[in-house]
Design an enzyme around this catalytic site. Structure first.
Site, mmCIF file in Angstrom:
data_model
loop_
_atom_site.group_PDB
_atom_site.id
_atom_site.type_symbol
_atom_site.label_atom_id
_atom_site.label_comp_id
_atom_site.label_asym_id
_atom_site.label_seq_id
_atom_site.Cartn_x
_atom_site.Cartn_y
_atom_site.Cartn_z
ATOM 1 N N ASN A 57 -31.737 42.631 -12.249
ATOM 2 C CA ASN A 57 -33.006 41.939 -12.107
ATOM 3 C C ASN A 57 -34.065 42.791 -11.417
ATOM 4 O O ASN A 57 -35.249 42.669 -11.681
ATOM 5 C CB ASN A 57 -32.804 40.647 -11.305
ATOM 6 C CG ASN A 57 -34.101 39.922 -11.047
ATOM 7 O OD1 ASN A 57 -34.693 39.345 -11.959
ATOM 8 N ND2 ASN A 57 -34.579 39.966 -9.811
ATOM 9 N N HIS A 58 -33.627 43.683 -10.509
ATOM 10 C CA HIS A 58 -34.586 44.432 -9.697
ATOM 11 C C HIS A 58 -33.977 45.765 -9.270
ATOM 12 O O HIS A 58 -32.764 45.980 -9.400
ATOM 13 C CB HIS A 58 -34.980 43.630 -8.455
ATOM 14 C CG HIS A 58 -33.791 43.150 -7.667
ATOM 15 N ND1 HIS A 58 -33.281 41.882 -7.803
ATOM 16 C CD2 HIS A 58 -33.000 43.768 -6.758
ATOM 17 C CE1 HIS A 58 -32.239 41.741 -7.009
ATOM 18 N NE2 HIS A 58 -32.047 42.889 -6.358
ATOM 19 N N GLN A 91 -37.875 45.013 -3.300
ATOM 20 C CA GLN A 91 -37.027 44.929 -4.488
ATOM 21 C C GLN A 91 -37.861 44.441 -5.673
ATOM 22 O O GLN A 91 -37.795 43.271 -6.063
ATOM 23 C CB GLN A 91 -35.854 43.975 -4.238
ATOM 24 C CG GLN A 91 -34.836 44.507 -3.238
ATOM 25 C CD GLN A 91 -33.786 43.476 -2.853
ATOM 26 O OE1 GLN A 91 -34.113 42.301 -2.682
ATOM 27 N NE2 GLN A 91 -32.554 43.901 -2.711
ATOM 28 N N ASP A 120 -25.852 40.173 -11.104
ATOM 29 C CA ASP A 120 -26.544 39.697 -9.913
ATOM 30 C C ASP A 120 -27.873 39.036 -10.280
ATOM 31 O O ASP A 120 -28.638 39.560 -11.098
ATOM 32 C CB ASP A 120 -26.788 40.883 -8.969
ATOM 33 C CG ASP A 120 -27.522 40.478 -7.716
ATOM 34 O OD1 ASP A 120 -26.946 39.704 -6.927
ATOM 35 O OD2 ASP A 120 -28.666 40.919 -7.531
ATOM 36 N N TYR A 158 -33.303 35.172 -13.253
ATOM 37 C CA TYR A 158 -34.704 35.503 -12.992
ATOM 38 C C TYR A 158 -35.219 36.677 -13.828
ATOM 39 O O TYR A 158 -36.196 37.327 -13.467
ATOM 40 C CB TYR A 158 -34.885 35.837 -11.498
ATOM 41 C CG TYR A 158 -34.175 34.872 -10.588
ATOM 42 C CD1 TYR A 158 -34.591 33.547 -10.502
ATOM 43 C CD2 TYR A 158 -33.072 35.273 -9.836
ATOM 44 C CE1 TYR A 158 -33.934 32.652 -9.672
ATOM 45 C CE2 TYR A 158 -32.410 34.386 -9.006
ATOM 46 C CZ TYR A 158 -32.841 33.070 -8.933
ATOM 47 O OH TYR A 158 -32.189 32.188 -8.121
ATOM 48 N N GLU A 170 -40.267 36.141 -17.007
ATOM 49 C CA GLU A 170 -41.332 35.346 -16.400
ATOM 50 C C GLU A 170 -42.210 34.755 -17.504
ATOM 51 O O GLU A 170 -42.556 35.467 -18.464
ATOM 52 C CB GLU A 170 -42.213 36.188 -15.474
ATOM 53 C CG GLU A 170 -41.480 36.829 -14.298
ATOM 54 C CD GLU A 170 -40.683 38.064 -14.699
ATOM 55 O OE1 GLU A 170 -39.617 38.306 -14.105
ATOM 56 O OE2 GLU A 170 -41.120 38.782 -15.646
ATOM 57 N N GLU A 216 -23.952 35.397 -11.657
ATOM 58 C CA GLU A 216 -24.394 34.745 -10.434
ATOM 59 C C GLU A 216 -25.629 33.922 -10.787
ATOM 60 O O GLU A 216 -26.740 34.439 -10.840
ATOM 61 C CB GLU A 216 -24.744 35.761 -9.343
ATOM 62 C CG GLU A 216 -25.087 35.072 -8.024
ATOM 63 C CD GLU A 216 -26.032 35.866 -7.130
ATOM 64 O OE1 GLU A 216 -26.105 35.545 -5.942
ATOM 65 O OE2 GLU A 216 -26.709 36.784 -7.631
ATOM 66 N N HIS A 220 -20.582 36.813 0.786
ATOM 67 C CA HIS A 220 -21.400 37.692 1.623
ATOM 68 C C HIS A 220 -22.783 37.112 1.923
ATOM 69 O O HIS A 220 -23.512 37.654 2.755
ATOM 70 C CB HIS A 220 -21.565 39.037 0.931
ATOM 71 C CG HIS A 220 -22.280 38.926 -0.396
ATOM 72 N ND1 HIS A 220 -21.725 38.272 -1.474
ATOM 73 C CD2 HIS A 220 -23.485 39.365 -0.802
ATOM 74 C CE1 HIS A 220 -22.569 38.326 -2.494
ATOM 75 N NE2 HIS A 220 -23.644 38.978 -2.111
#
Length: 965
Positions: free
Chosen positions: A102-103, A167, A199, A203, A206, A242, A307
């Site tokens: 994602n980033h 990020q 991860d 997202y 957009e 995730e 975590h």
């Protein structure tokens, strides 16, 4: 390879940086992780999820990646990673790594290039001239960021980030970005990794006027990712999403079996904690129903902690307020929309709650994930900032820096937890490893059970049972005809309840840990569970229930009347047993009948050709019961103390060996009759005195007389708080036991408090001893070992002999008992030297496992053999022989496929026994050749005692070993 392997997996989440530091620079590394693979294998996990280990400025614990293809130098090199990966695969472990798609970090060359005015890579990130774009999209890290936009002075524009300002989000509308991420995935998959955790997957895209989460474009991108993975590698490598979303928003990520293979069950996790504090199963049941309907090949990933914070994003406002009040009333434990605590502190250190939630994690439908350190109950440090408090170094020992690193304390990447009840001085692997009651041992046992039933828990259906008592959660797991019933008490109080099991009429619930059968199902099934208790039952047909084998000393079926030896008795039994009244022919017939029956006793070390009567005392008048001293003769002599009973009618019970004529009736020897042991206790309690023609008999018993006693082994019986043993073999062992045990300052020695004694002038013999027992139900140590083996050995099913790391997990409980025995023997040898001296050689125990009994997991010494001095290897061999015989007897009761493990299991347990002995008595040098020779001698001695199959196999094995030595 089974393409659905992930359904049967147990995943262990760890950060390389936090696990073990091999080069002592303060950071964990791949070499350190490689060295700890035996620990993980022994724990019972089979898949490792590694948090980010890539090049990064570490502003967000590695999730801010600056180079996808490079390993952060403090973690090692690419060669170190390959070496770790190869060894993990060699141990049968899979490895999942992060794919942070994602980033990137602002330090990534992609972003640095994209910042430049007019750069062709500008479109690799999401830019805007105004922060008003995508207005209304929520800020995830609301404690740290006020906006999803940050102005970049170089680019003179705002860049989009769903997490921290450092990020920036990648622009997935650019096909070049997607292609680049695919190439990253291919690079690591080519090296051999088995899967990728995606991860922050919701997202990626957009769109104005939306929440910018779970957009259809994101779902399609995930499907393209899977398609690319399978086109290149075929089935077998997996994607784990995730997606911290509501159930209806997460389900689309599975697609129709063409999306991700797995996704975290974020909706269920907080509701497990909610149900626990509300003491009501409703939250769990509701969410289990909401998360049904995923494709057959898909799987939920279950977790309790990880975590990050215990996220409360996807709960209602009311639920969030309840969770904060219940689990984080102190604001310092709150962060973003969640709670930053590890599992054990979150539960207030309550072990029952911990075990209950672990049971749910490992038995609900899905693949469980264990967060590193939770298996030993590690704590947290909220003062480290952000979520670093739950990412502290693994606590290996109470040594410096928790055994994590030898670096100076100030050089550690984070300090270990060093204060309070979770300090590494108290909570560490070393302290828990050999303790069978520790959290680590509990987790090992449960994971071994989970792996033994991996298919039913990983792939089976789940049916909730409508129990009226809402504090109880009950469900059935079924797969290919196998059924496991799980019941859990969510209340802090004991609960009674009825299970609606009418559909399973006639099946027998077998408790999985103990393999103990419960009464068959006959309708609604009444159970009771203690506070936060749980139980697992296999529901089996009656004929399939495992019956534990009878001890090898158990009485054979009663002989037929015609097969009984005939003894002429022209009066009462005194005419055979009292010298002044003796009928010689009848006595000879009686002693011949005794010789015949004693030849068949496995507990006797001598098979008599002839039996002589040394003394007899009438102990009871009606029916006549005599205490006798006999001498057995063969190639040597041996004396035994034996109670004999005559009855005019044939009676129930063991020991019938002859019938009488003249005075019709039956003779019994009572060595295996628990009733005699209780009678002896009762008479000794009164203060017994008697006189035979040759000696006085005196006795006392200061303790209670229980209603009933159980025979633990020939010569040893126990009842409520009491033990009693007979000198069935008069080799001086009981005399030494009475004299020496009270002088041994060892807490696990059961000291004699009473007994029965034979006295003639200055001569004195101990015929029986009594003493007190701690609460609980004792058993002979040999029987306890066999029971553990019957529970442990089935875990080897489906594996090949020689499989690395298989035995530590499968035999953990058995190994712990054997190691404890090794330590006990070493401490005993040291104590005997202090009491009996070393002149003439080392004083020895002189007995096998029969010298000990087991009670509530503790091992107690209850007897010594005759005083003997020699090499300590003699005692080691006697005990090790019994360990190996227990292995063979357990295997005889199990299926034939497990016989291939016989020698491997015996050698493994012998090695554990010897290692434990050496560690407790390092000054004693053990000779390998001497050990082998003594094992061969003991095996020959036992074969002379009886030629049963187990003894023959062990004799042949050790004769062969001794020939090579």
């Amino acid at each position: 390879m089974d393409p659905l392997w992930y359904k049967d997996a147990v995943i262990y989440q760890l950060h390389v940086r936090s696990f073990f530091d091999a080069n002592n620079d303060g950071y964990g590394d791949f070499e350190g992780l490689r060295r700890k693979l035996p620990y993980l294998e022994e724990l019972g996990v089979n898949t490792l999820w590694l948090m980010p280990f890539f090049q990064s400025p570490l502003r967000d614990d590695g999730y801010d990646i600056s180079d996808y293809y490079q390993i952060l130098p403090v973690h090692g090199t690419l060669e170190d990673f390959k070496r770790f990966l190869d060894e993990a695969h060699g141990r049968g472990m899979k490895v999942i790594i992060e794919l942070v798609l994602n980033h990137t970090s602002i330090d990534h060359p992609w972003f640095q290039e994209a910042r430049k005015p007019g750069s062709p890579m500008r479109d690799w990130y999401v830019w805007s001239d105004t922060p008003e774009k995508y207005k209304g999209v929520r800020v995830i890290f609301k404690d740290f960021e006020t906006s999803n936009w940050t102005f970049d002075p170089v680019a003179k524009a705002y860049y989009w980030h769903r997490f921290y300002w450092h990020q920036p989000d990648l622009n997935w509308d650019n096909p070049e970005v997607e292609k680049a991420i695919h190439q990253v995935m291919f690079f690591w998959a080519d090296l051999g990794v088995d899967g990728f955790r995606l991860d922050a997957i919701p997202y990626l895209y957009e769109r104005e006027g939306t929440s910018c989460e779970n957009l259809p474009e994101t779902i399609e991108a995930v499907k393209r990712l899977r398609k690319a993975l399978e086109e290149r590698y075929g089935p077998g490598k997996i994607l784990l999403a995730e997606a911290n979303m509501w159930p209806e928003e997460t389900l689309p990520y599975f697609g129709d079996g063409d999306g991700v293979h797995m996704a975290y069950n974020f909706p269920l996790m907080p509701r497990i904690f909610m149900a626990l504090r509300r003491e009501d199963r409703g939250p769990i049941e509701t969410m289990l129903k909401e998360t049904e309907g995923i494709p057959e090949t898909a799987q939920w990933a279950l977790f309790l902690r990880n975590h990050d914070e215990l996220t409360l994003e996807k709960v209602t406002e009311e639920e969030r307020e309840f969770m904060y009040e219940a689990y984080a009333p102190d604001p310092k434990f709150r962060i973003n929309l969640g709670i930053r605590r590890r599992l054990m502190p979150l539960l207030g250190g309550d072990r029952r709650r911990y075990e209950l939630l672990t049971a749910l994690l490992l038995t609900l439908k899905g693949t469980p994930i264990v967060y590193y350190g939770d298996e030993i109950g590690m704590g947290d440090n909220p003062f480290l900032g952000d979520r670093n408090g739950v990412r502290t170094p693994m606590q290996w020992s109470q040594d410096r820096n928790a055994g994590f690193s030898r670096a100076p304390y100030h050089a550690l990447f984070l300090p270990p937890v060093s204060e309070g009840p979770y300090s590494y001085h108290f909570v560490n692997v070393e302290a828990q490893r050999e303790n069978p009651h520790s959290l680590l041992s509990f987790n090992r046992r449960f994971l071994a059970l989970r792996n033994q039933h991996a298919k039913i828990f990983g792939r089976g259906s789940l049916t909730l049972l409508p129990v009226e008592n809402r504090r109880v959660l009950a469900y059935l797991r079924e797969h290919e005809g196998e059924r496991v019933l799980v019941v859990a008490n969510l209340s802090r109080y004991t609960q009674a309840f009825d299970l609606p099991l009418e559909a399973y009429q006639g099946l027998v619930p077998v408790e999985l840990f103990s393999q103990q059968p419960f009464p068959p199902v006959e309708g609604r099934y009444r159970l009771t569970l203690g506070p936060h208790g749980f139980a697992l039952f296999a529901l089996k047909p009656v004929e399939a229930v495992l019956h534990l084998p009878s001890p090898d000393w158990a009485e054979e079926p009663a002989p037929e009347e015609a097969d009984l030896p005939r003894v002429h008795m022209p009066g009462g039994p005194e005419v055979l047993l009292v010298d002044t009244l003796v009928h010689e022919r009848g006595r000879e017939e009686l002693l011949n009948a005794l010789a015949q029956t004693l030849k068949e006793k496995s507990w006797l070390a001598l098979k008599p050709q002839k039996v002589a009567l040394l003394d007899a005392l009438r102990f009871q008048k009606d029916p006549p019961l005599y205490l006798t001293l006999l001498q057995l003769e063969n190639h040597r002599t041996l004396q035994v103390f034996l109670p004999l009973l005559w009855s005019p009618q044939r009676r129930e019970g063991p020991g019938l060996f002859a019938r009488t004529h003249g005075q019709p009736g039956y003779f019994y020897e009572l060595s295996l009759d628990p009733g005699f042991y209780r009678l002896l206790l009762a008479r000794l309690k009164e203060g017994f005195e008697g006189r035979s023609l040759r000696a006085y008999y005196r006795g006392r018993h200061p303790g209670p007389v229980p209603e009933a006693v159980d025979l633990l082994r020939p010569g040893l019986a126990a009842g409520e708080g009491v033990w009693v043993q007979l000198g069935l073999v008069q080799d001086g062992g009981l005399d030494r036991t009475e004299r020496v045990l009270p002088r041994l300052d060892l807490p696990w020695v059961l000291r004699p408090e009473g007994g029965l004694f034979w006295e003639r002038g200055a001569s004195r013999r101990v015929l029986a001893l009594t003493g007190s027992l701690p609460p609980g139900r004792p058993q002979d140590l040999f029987a306890a070992l066999e029971v553990r083996l019957l529970e442990s050995l089935p875990r080897l099913r489906g594996h090949a002999p020689g499989t690395p790391g298989l035995l530590p997990g499968a035999l953990h409980e058995t190994e712990a008992l054997v190691r404890l025995l090794g330590v006990r023997l070493a401490l005993l040898h040291r104590a005997l030297r202090e009491v009996e001296g070393v002149e003439g050689g080392h004083p020895l125990l002189g007995r096998g496992l029969g010298a000990f009994l087991e009670l509530e997991g503790e091992v107690y010494l209850v007897a010594l053999g005759a005083e003997k001095r020699g090499a300590v290897e003699e005692d080691l061999a006697r005990l090790a022989y019994d360990v190996e015989r227990a292995v063979h007897l357990a295997l005889e009761a199990l299926e034939a496929e497990l016989w291939a493990f016989a020698e491997e299991v015996a050698d493994y347990l012998h090695a554990a026994f010897l290692q434990a002995y050496r560690s407790a008595l390092p000054e004693e040098a053990l000779e390998e050749a001497g050990w082998t020779r003594h094992m061969a001698e003991v095996a020959a001695e036992h074969l002379h005692r009886e030629e049963r199959p187990a003894r023959k196999r062990i004799h042949e094995r050790w004769q062969a070993k001794a020939g090579k030595a």
